[in-house]
Write a protein that holds these residues in place. Structure first.
Motif, PDB file in Angstrom:
ATOM      1  N   THR A  98       0.846  -1.184   0.000  1.00 54.02           N
ATOM      2  CA  THR A  98       0.000   0.000   0.000  1.00 54.02           C
ATOM      3  C   THR A  98       0.883   1.236   0.000  1.00 54.02           C
ATOM      4  N   ASP A  99       0.334   2.297  -0.553  1.00 55.87           N
ATOM      5  CA  ASP A  99       1.072   3.555  -0.610  1.00 55.87           C
ATOM      6  C   ASP A  99       1.111   4.195   0.763  1.00 55.87           C
ATOM      7  N   GLY A 100       2.249   4.772   1.088  1.00 57.97           N
ATOM      8  CA  GLY A 100       2.406   5.495   2.342  1.00 57.97           C
ATOM      9  C   GLY A 100       1.976   6.947   2.188  1.00 57.97           C
ATOM     10  N   HIS A 101       1.948   7.643   3.281  1.00 63.58           N
ATOM     11  CA  HIS A 101       1.535   9.047   3.270  1.00 63.58           C
ATOM     12  C   HIS A 101       2.639   9.978   2.780  1.00 63.58           C
ATOM     13  N   HIS A 102       3.863   9.485   2.690  1.00 57.97           N
ATOM     14  CA  HIS A 102       4.999  10.330   2.338  1.00 57.97           C
ATOM     15  C   HIS A 102       5.669   9.882   1.046  1.00 57.97           C
ATOM     16  N   GLY A 103       4.895   9.290   0.127  1.00 52.05           N
ATOM     17  CA  GLY A 103       5.435   8.879  -1.157  1.00 52.05           C
ATOM     18  C   GLY A 103       6.166   7.561  -1.151  1.00 52.05           C
ATOM     19  N   GLY A 104       6.136   6.837  -0.035  1.00 48.97           N
ATOM     20  CA  GLY A 104       6.796   5.538   0.048  1.00 48.97           C
ATOM     21  C   GLY A 104       5.780   4.414  -0.026  1.00 48.97           C
ATOM     22  N   ILE A 105       6.175   3.255   0.467  1.00 47.56           N
ATOM     23  CA  ILE A 105       5.275   2.110   0.527  1.00 47.56           C
ATOM     24  C   ILE A 105       5.252   1.607   1.962  1.00 47.56           C
ATOM     25  N   ILE A 106       4.114   1.017   2.330  1.00 51.44           N
ATOM     26  CA  ILE A 106       3.971   0.448   3.663  1.00 51.44           C
ATOM     27  C   ILE A 106       4.385  -1.011   3.591  1.00 51.44           C
ATOM     28  N   LEU A 107       5.333  -1.364   4.423  1.00 51.65           N
ATOM     29  CA  LEU A 107       5.830  -2.727   4.460  1.00 51.65           C
ATOM     30  C   LEU A 107       5.439  -3.355   5.785  1.00 51.65           C
ATOM     31  N   LYS A 108       4.885  -4.533   5.721  1.00 51.31           N
ATOM     32  CA  LYS A 108       4.544  -5.285   6.932  1.00 51.31           C
ATOM     33  C   LYS A 108       5.798  -6.016   7.382  1.00 51.31           C
ATOM     34  N   GLU A 109       6.291  -5.684   8.558  1.00 51.24           N
ATOM     35  CA  GLU A 109       7.519  -6.295   9.056  1.00 51.24           C
ATOM     36  C   GLU A 109       7.210  -7.216  10.231  1.00 51.24           C
ATOM     37  N   SER A 110       7.972  -8.280  10.337  1.00 50.21           N
ATOM     38  CA  SER A 110       7.840  -9.201  11.464  1.00 50.21           C
ATOM     39  C   SER A 110       9.211  -9.760  11.813  1.00 50.21           C
ATOM     40  N   ARG A 111      10.138  -8.886  12.105  1.00 47.24           N
ATOM     41  CA  ARG A 111      11.515  -9.321  12.371  1.00 47.24           C
ATOM     42  C   ARG A 111      11.639 -10.096  13.676  1.00 47.24           C
ATOM     43  N   ASP A 112      11.102  -9.559  14.739  1.00 52.02           N
ATOM     44  CA  ASP A 112      11.292 -10.187  16.050  1.00 52.02           C
ATOM     45  C   ASP A 112       9.974 -10.758  16.585  1.00 52.02           C
ATOM     46  N   GLY A 113       9.147 -11.226  15.682  1.00 53.19           N
ATOM     47  CA  GLY A 113       7.886 -11.813  16.110  1.00 53.19           C
ATOM     48  C   GLY A 113       6.757 -10.802  16.231  1.00 53.19           C
ATOM     49  N   THR A 114       7.053  -9.528  16.181  1.00 55.98           N
ATOM     50  CA  THR A 114       6.009  -8.504  16.242  1.00 55.98           C
ATOM     51  C   THR A 114       5.712  -8.017  14.831  1.00 55.98           C
ATOM     52  N   ARG A 115       4.512  -7.580  14.660  1.00 60.63           N
ATOM     53  CA  ARG A 115       4.129  -7.045  13.350  1.00 60.63           C
ATOM     54  C   ARG A 115       3.919  -5.550  13.488  1.00 60.63           C
ATOM     55  N   ARG A 116       4.484  -4.825  12.556  1.00 63.43           N
ATOM     56  CA  ARG A 116       4.274  -3.383  12.549  1.00 63.43           C
ATOM     57  C   ARG A 116       4.319  -2.896  11.107  1.00 63.43           C
ATOM     58  N   ASP A 117       3.686  -1.794  10.883  1.00 63.63           N
ATOM     59  CA  ASP A 117       3.723  -1.182   9.562  1.00 63.63           C
ATOM     60  C   ASP A 117       4.856  -0.167   9.531  1.00 63.63           C
ATOM     61  N   ALA A 118       5.654  -0.218   8.491  1.00 65.73           N
ATOM     62  CA  ALA A 118       6.754   0.731   8.344  1.00 65.73           C
ATOM     63  C   ALA A 118       6.732   1.277   6.921  1.00 65.73           C
ATOM     64  N   GLU A 119       6.813   2.586   6.806  1.00 68.31           N
ATOM     65  CA  GLU A 119       6.881   3.191   5.480  1.00 68.31           C
ATOM     66  C   GLU A 119       8.344   3.258   5.056  1.00 68.31           C
ATOM     67  N   VAL A 120       8.628   2.634   3.928  1.00 77.13           N
ATOM     68  CA  VAL A 120       9.986   2.630   3.400  1.00 77.13           C
ATOM     69  C   VAL A 120       9.983   3.290   2.020  1.00 77.13           C
ATOM     70  N   LEU A 121      11.168   3.619   1.572  1.00 74.41           N
ATOM     71  CA  LEU A 121      11.356   4.284   0.287  1.00 74.41           C
ATOM     72  C   LEU A 121      10.508   5.556   0.195  1.00 74.41           C
ATOM     73  N   ARG A 122      10.497   6.292   1.311  1.00 74.32           N
ATOM     74  CA  ARG A 122       9.743   7.537   1.379  1.00 74.32           C
ATOM     75  C   ARG A 122      10.223   8.501   0.303  1.00 74.32           C
ATOM     76  N   GLY A 123       9.295   9.259  -0.223  1.00 71.99           N
ATOM     77  CA  GLY A 123       9.633  10.243  -1.248  1.00 71.99           C
ATOM     78  C   GLY A 123       9.899   9.642  -2.604  1.00 71.99           C
ATOM     79  N   GLY A 124       9.598   8.363  -2.769  1.00 72.24           N
ATOM     80  CA  GLY A 124       9.887   7.675  -4.027  1.00 72.24           C
ATOM     81  C   GLY A 124       9.196   8.280  -5.230  1.00 72.24           C
ATOM     82  N   THR A 125       7.977   8.746  -5.054  1.00 77.89           N
ATOM     83  CA  THR A 125       7.243   9.355  -6.157  1.00 77.89           C
ATOM     84  C   THR A 125       7.944  10.623  -6.628  1.00 77.89           C
TER      85      THR A 125
END
Length: 191
Positions: A98-125
């Motif tokens: 999904t598109d992020g609010h800052h021109g990036g994408i929202i990535l679902k992360e689960s590195r340490d067993g927790t799930r969180r949304d993180a916007e990466v590649l901000r400003g990509g547009t």
């Protein structure tokens, strides 16, 4: 022959304007696949140049207007075309990007067993628009070394965000599509 050439160049300007309108519409209504039709006139122009199809030279005014139109098409249509290709690349992977609010994408992360949304590649547009503008200008001006510097700066600037395979894949695909599209449009301006 002059009349045929004038009609041909008028039709080319209309096709460029229509393609630009389609690209803007695809952005406005969030239908990136619609923008894929803009590839056809650019591909036809490149094929004509590759096969050395002879057409009368346009007037200076028509050449300038056509060049500006192609540059705008290269910058603007690159966004939805890149989004459409990335959606195609994600097909079948089960990824829901999904598109992020800052021109990036929202990535679902689960590195340490927790799930969180993180916007990466901000400003990509925004970066995509600027990179296509720089690529077109570099090719038109004949300074391809600028493209090499652009790619290096972009890679170094994003290096810390490229920690997962999904992000690297999107970064590489998006960059290659964006650069190829800008290069194709710039090539048409030059030839």
């Amino acid at each position: 022959m002059i009349v045929v050439g004038s009609i041909l160049w008028a039709a080319a300007l209309l096709v460029i304007a229509a393609s630009l309108a389609v690209a803007i519409t695809s952005i406005r209504f969030r239908r990136p696949r619609l923008s894929l039709v803009t590839i056809a006139p650019v591909a036809i122009g490149l094929a004509g140049a590759a096969f050395l199809i002879s057409v009368p030279a346009p007037s200076h005014a028509v050449a300038v207007i056509g060049g500006i139109g192609l540059a705008l098409l290269g910058v603007v249509a690159g966004n939805p075309i890149t989004v459409a290709v990335l959606a195609f690349a994600d097909r079948g992977t089960g990824a829901t990007v999904t598109d992020g609010h800052h021109g990036g994408i929202i990535l679902k992360e689960s590195r340490d067993g927790t799930r969180r949304d993180a916007e990466v590649l901000r400003g990509g547009t925004t970066i995509g628009y600027v990179e296509r503008l720089v690529v077109i200008a570099a090719i038109v001006l004949g300074h391809l070394e600028i493209v090499a510097v652009l790619i290096a700066v972009k890679g170094l600037g994003r290096f810390s965000e490229l920690d997962s395979p999904e992000i690297r894949e999107r970064f590489i695909i998006g960059t290659l599509v964006s650069l190829a599209w800008a290069g194709a449009c710039a090539l048409l301006i030059v030839v």
